[in-house]
Design an enzyme around this catalytic site. Structure first.
Site: not given
Length: 379
Positions: A74, A181, A203, A325
């Site tokens: 993608g 998606q 995938h 994070c």
């Protein structure tokens, strides 16, 4: 997956290979080593396998096989579409994108902005939908490419691509949509959608990693950004990855076959999961449109906790937050913030995505585990 593994609710991140995909790939990994560009029998066999796969992927999205180019995934498909058209239309230096794009799109648009293009970024409403009227208002004679994803990877919200394409056509602009998606989860027909270019990632629909495709509408101006031989009509040079392309073709065939039934099945499970969580977690909120979203995607905000901390506590569930994070400190997802959610609330977001392997028993257990983790953290 093993019996002792956590419940997998991260199908938007990646999917396992379907057994039929593995079976189809194995002969090409073992003995089908021929170069598809070779004229002898080994090459002709490989070429025939590629063209068969191309037809299956094309059938899934309603285009002709000649309009489909295979890529490494993608990310490459997005880069080829956006940069390829931008390079082919040097007099149209204006691009329009949205505030909720995948980095494979947003980072490229930022790069183009640093290299002479003017880039407008449109926002989304409180339910995570791009404002099509804002896109239309920004269109001008210099607009070359509009790139807006078909379904957001975090919230699953489906975007108004049909409305955007109607406005783009009137202005002579080209529309690209990242459908990584949504392909294989909801029906897609590029004729009805109206997009000129559409990206696919293998995938995400039970095919291998490292393979994807780009739909390029017939006669669309596009320049390759890699130089080499004439593979894939010269648009994407490099010897084709035959085993993975074969796998993508089989996965596309399975997706088309099972689209309605599997979509209905996971939608029921997803909605049941939301009901179970809401019963156990007072103040739980949905991120995104309640209806216009992928049938497998549930993004929710847990009050007064960090989504990262929640998933760390809920070790029996494998899911994601969609947020970053850094140095041990979680930060709120830019997608959720773009919807107008306060940072202190957005940080509690968790993305739960279902797939072919998800069962009712797993949904029940996942709700119990996540709720117990929330109770422990919110005391």
């Amino acid at each position: 997956m093993h019996a002792e593994d956590p419940i997998y609710l991260d199908y938007n991140a990646s999917t396992p290979l379907l057994p039929e995909v593995v079976d189809a790939m194995l002969p090409w990994l073992r003995g089908g080593f021929g170069n598809p560009s070779s004229s002898h029998v080994y090459g002709r066999r490989a070429r025939a396998a590629i063209e068969s796969a191309r037809a299956e992927v094309a059938a899934l999205i309603g285009c002709t096989p000649e309009e489909l180019v295979f890529t490494s995934g993608g990310t490459e498909a997005n880069n080829l579409a956006i940069r390829g058209v931008a390079d082919a239309l040097p007099d149209r230096t204006h691009l329009i994108t949205s505030s909720i794009e995948h980095p494979a799109t947003s980072k490229l648009c930022a790069w183009l902005a640093r290299h002479g293009h003017r880039v407008d970024v449109v926002g989304v409403d409180a339910e995570g939908r791009v404002r099509a009227e804002e896109v239309a208002a920004k269109l001008g004679d210099e607009t070359g490419v509009i790139t807006v994803m078909h379904a957001n990877n975090e919230t699953g919200v489906l975007q108004p691509i049909e409305e955007i394409t109607r406005a783009a056509w009137r202005a002579g602009a080209v529309v690209h949509t990242d459908a990584a998606q949504s392909v294989g989860k909801v029906p897609i027909d590029v004729g009805e959608l109206g997009a000129d270019l559409l990206s696919i990632a293998g995938h995400k629909l039970y095919a291998p990693k490292g393979v994807g495709a780009l739909f390029i509408r017939k006669d669309m101006p596009i320049a390759p950004f890699m130089l080499g031989a004439g593979h894939e009509r010269g648009i994407r040079p490099g010897t084709e990855n035959v085993p993975s392309i074969v796998g993508l073709g089989v996965a596309a065939k399975a997706a088309k076959r099972d689209l309605a039934a599997e979509g209905a099945r996971v939608r029921v499970l997803r909605d049941n999961l939301f009901v179970l969580l809401r019963e156990r977690v007072p103040g739980l909120a949905l991120n995104g449109h309640p209806e216009k979203r992928l049938p497998n995607t549930l993004n929710v905000r847990f009050p007064r906790v960090s989504g990262t901390a929640l998933l760390a506590q809920a070790e029996e569930v494998a899911a994601s937050t969609g947020s970053a994070c850094h140095d041990g400190h979680a930060s709120a997802s830019s997608v959720i913030l773009a919807m107008g959610v306060k940072p202190e609330e957005a940080i509690g977001s968790v993305r739960l995505t279902l797939g072919r392997g998800t069962t009712e028993a797993e949904i029940t257990r996942a709700a119990e585990v996540l709720a117990a983790a929330w109770v422990k953290l919110s005391r």
